[in-house]
Design a protein around this motif. Structure first.
Motif, short mmCIF file in Angstrom:
data_model
loop_
_atom_site.label_atom_id
_atom_site.label_comp_id
_atom_site.label_asym_id
_atom_site.label_seq_id
_atom_site.Cartn_x
_atom_site.Cartn_y
_atom_site.Cartn_z
N ASN A 132 5.80 6.59 -12.38
CA ASN A 132 5.97 6.06 -11.21
C ASN A 132 6.67 5.33 -10.95
O ASN A 132 7.29 4.10 -10.68
CB ASN A 132 4.70 5.11 -10.90
CG ASN A 132 2.73 6.02 -10.85
OD1 ASN A 132 3.25 6.79 -9.98
ND2 ASN A 132 2.47 5.35 -10.57
N ARG A 134 9.40 5.14 -8.94
CA ARG A 134 9.49 4.84 -7.45
C ARG A 134 9.04 3.79 -7.68
O ARG A 134 9.35 2.68 -6.13
CB ARG A 134 9.25 6.03 -6.68
CG ARG A 134 10.04 7.09 -6.97
CD ARG A 134 10.26 8.60 -5.98
NE ARG A 134 10.82 9.68 -6.49
CZ ARG A 134 11.10 10.44 -6.66
NH1 ARG A 134 10.16 10.62 -5.15
NH2 ARG A 134 11.35 11.49 -6.36
N THR A 135 8.17 3.42 -8.18
CA THR A 135 6.83 2.79 -7.50
C THR A 135 7.42 0.88 -8.43
O THR A 135 7.75 0.92 -9.66
CB THR A 135 5.52 2.71 -7.54
OG1 THR A 135 5.44 2.85 -9.09
CG2 THR A 135 5.10 3.74 -6.99
N LYS A 136 6.96 -0.07 -8.05
CA LYS A 136 7.25 -1.78 -8.62
C LYS A 136 6.45 -1.30 -9.99
O LYS A 136 6.49 -2.24 -10.82
CB LYS A 136 7.05 -2.70 -7.87
CG LYS A 136 8.43 -3.25 -6.57
CD LYS A 136 7.90 -3.85 -5.75
CE LYS A 136 9.09 -4.41 -4.93
NZ LYS A 136 8.75 -5.46 -3.65
N ALA A 137 5.22 -1.60 -9.36
CA ALA A 137 4.27 -1.19 -10.83
C ALA A 137 4.36 -0.63 -11.81
O ALA A 137 4.36 -0.94 -13.36
CB ALA A 137 2.79 -0.80 -10.34
N LYS A 139 7.31 0.49 -12.74
CA LYS A 139 8.68 -0.24 -13.28
C LYS A 139 8.35 -1.03 -14.24
O LYS A 139 8.44 -1.97 -15.25
CB LYS A 139 9.92 -0.54 -12.29
CG LYS A 139 10.51 0.74 -11.76
CD LYS A 139 11.10 0.34 -10.50
CE LYS A 139 11.81 0.92 -9.68
NZ LYS A 139 12.75 1.48 -8.28
N ALA A 140 7.05 -1.93 -13.73
CA ALA A 140 6.86 -3.27 -14.35
C ALA A 140 5.80 -3.27 -15.05
O ALA A 140 5.94 -4.14 -16.45
CB ALA A 140 5.46 -4.18 -13.35
N ALA A 332 4.00 -8.89 -16.73
CA ALA A 332 5.05 -7.69 -15.92
C ALA A 332 3.45 -6.22 -15.87
O ALA A 332 3.74 -6.38 -14.97
CB ALA A 332 5.99 -7.74 -16.46
N TRP A 335 0.45 -8.01 -13.90
CA TRP A 335 0.76 -7.34 -12.65
C TRP A 335 0.65 -6.30 -12.46
O TRP A 335 0.09 -5.91 -11.53
CB TRP A 335 2.39 -7.94 -12.44
CG TRP A 335 2.59 -7.89 -11.59
CD1 TRP A 335 2.60 -9.11 -10.25
CD2 TRP A 335 3.55 -7.60 -10.58
NE1 TRP A 335 2.89 -8.53 -9.24
CE2 TRP A 335 3.73 -8.10 -8.74
CE3 TRP A 335 4.10 -5.92 -10.75
CZ2 TRP A 335 4.29 -7.13 -8.04
CZ3 TRP A 335 4.68 -5.64 -9.87
CH2 TRP A 335 5.30 -5.90 -8.23
N GLY A 336 1.19 -5.39 -12.76
CA GLY A 336 1.69 -3.69 -12.71
C GLY A 336 0.37 -2.44 -12.39
O GLY A 336 0.27 -2.57 -11.73
N LYS A 339 -1.64 -4.30 -9.56
CA LYS A 339 -1.33 -3.85 -8.26
C LYS A 339 -1.79 -1.95 -7.92
O LYS A 339 -2.42 -1.86 -7.16
CB LYS A 339 0.46 -3.36 -8.32
CG LYS A 339 1.36 -4.93 -7.87
CD LYS A 339 0.50 -5.86 -6.81
CE LYS A 339 1.69 -6.45 -6.49
NZ LYS A 339 1.32 -7.33 -5.11
N GLU A 340 -1.26 -1.59 -9.34
CA GLU A 340 -1.94 -0.17 -9.48
C GLU A 340 -3.86 -0.05 -9.27
O GLU A 340 -4.27 0.70 -8.41
CB GLU A 340 -1.93 0.44 -10.66
CG GLU A 340 -0.57 0.93 -10.77
CD GLU A 340 -0.10 1.87 -11.67
OE1 GLU A 340 0.70 2.57 -12.05
OE2 GLU A 340 -1.48 2.20 -13.13
#
Length: 402
Positions: A132, A134-137, A139-140, A332, A335-336, A339-340
């Protein structure tokens, strides 16, 4: 309202707090390992006794606590438990302690921090985790994993200036009993031992990561955490006993007294391989194998603090910087994952609506509201789940009711 919100926050933090507790317990067993080796105990026997104590502790709990809700045992689950005992128990521990003997505790602990990276690669390969990018989660998770590993490496290999935070003036390794310390000048590590130790440490990390993957699959069909831990400890004890007997058959080495050897194997078996493995099993079931593995670098922080205060070892600036990087990396990744998990929970209600019987969706409005009978044909045509025969049957029933 305030009380409910606090309870919800604590419930969300529960897996993270439990995994922090696991790493503190793991750090404690590493300190006891140092003391047992200092006493001259064979490391293979330590592993065997560890899982014997674990089985004796967890099996009765599994029998009484989960006797009514235990899932039916199948050959597939039994084989998966054997693999868990092999990779997560016997192989992981024996390889780790062999690396500890060939190199040094610092080197073995540093190599153990490859577990999150190996687990992430395996989880992505098996489709249990998605990049993933493309998502912030996504990348985190990637940035957090790499940051945590980098922090562990900095903590281990970068020293810097010495920092004095005080100690209890207690050196548990003061008496050597004729055993050469791994940190003494006489304990020179050869190139051959370094290579073999590196391979053993890599094999230990890979075995542990593979156990997390297998256990995640096993928990889907067998979500009884006490029973799964008891099965794993049982297989690990059998394999470890056979492996230890192949190298050490003297009764004097297997004898336990009221000393550091008994304390080490009891703590390692009951607390770490018993209670803490149950906690890890629950966290893997709730958040996945990557979430559980990413907390592994925290053990180095705990070991560094314990060694500084109890073993009279020196703390350097590199240790502080590494600890900060580890905490940032863990934040990080957590947090990811949160979010998921939040996204999955938001999608759950919409998915559950499709599980409602489509016939009830049509029949209810027809029976309750006769005035809208003329619109039934256009309404039912939008439901692609119902076949044409079922649609005609429902409409005939509605006309008869009118």
């Amino acid at each position: 309202m305030m009380k409910d919100s606090i309870c919800n926050v604590l419930q969300g933090l529960k897996p993270s707090l439990l995994m922090v507790m696991v790493q503190i317990a793991f750090a404690g067993v590493n300190i006891l390992y140092k003391l047992a080796v200092n006493d001259g105990m064979n490391l293979k026997i330590v592993v065997a006794y560890r899982f014997i104590f674990s089985t004796a502790f967890i099996a009765p709990l599994a029998f009484f606590i989960e006797r009514k809700k235990r899932t039916k045992m199948t050959w597939k689950i039994l084989f998966q438990s054997f693999l868990c005992g092999l990779f997560g128990g016997s192989l992981a521990q024996n390889f780790y302690l062999e690396a500890l003997a060939l190199t040094s505790p610092t080197f073995a602990s540093a190599m153990a921090n490859l577990i999150p990276a190996i687990t992430f690669i395996m989880a992505v390969s098996f489709g249990m985790e998605k990049l993933n990018l493309r998502t912030k989660a996504g990348k985190a998770k990637i940035i957090g994993t790499m940051t945590g590993i980098s922090g562990a490496m900095v903590l281990t290999f970068v020293k810097g200036i010495e920092i004095n935070i005080g100690s209890f003036h207690l050196n548990l390794l003061h008496h050597q009993n004729g055993v050469v310390s791994a940190h003494s000048p006489q304990a020179t590590i050869s190139t051959r031992n370094t290579i073999l130790g590196s391979l053993c440490a890599l094999a230990s990390s890979s075995s542990y990561a593979l156990w997390l993957i297998i256990h995640a699959k096993m928990s889907e069909k067998y979500p009884t955490h006490y029973s799964s831990t008891a099965l794993m400890s049982f297989w690990a004890s059998l394999l470890s006993i056979v492996f230890a007997l192949c190298f050490e058959r003297e009764f004097s080495q297997w004898k336990l007294g009221w000393n550091i050897r008994l304390l080490t194997v009891a703590y390692a078996g009951i607390v770490v391989s018993g209670a803490m493995i149950c906690v890890i099993s629950w966290c893997v079931h709730m958040r996945g194998p990557l979430f559980a593995s990413v907390f592994s670098p925290l053990m180095l922080v705990c070991v560094a603090l314990a060694s500084c205060t109890l073993l009279n070892e020196k703390l350097h600036l590199g240790s502080i910087i590494g600890a900060v990087l580890i905490v940032c990396g863990l934040y990080a990744v957590v947090w990811g994952k949160s979010k998921e998990m939040k996204k999955k929970n938001q999608l759950a209600p919409s998915q559950s609506t499709h599980e409602i019987d489509p016939v009830e969706i049509v029949v209810k409005p027809v029976v309750e509201d006769k005035s809208n009978h003329s619109n039934n044909n256009s309404h039912s045509s939008n439901l692609h789940v119902i076949s044409d025969n079922e649609d005609e049957h429902v409409q005939n029933q509605a006309k008869e009711g009118v």
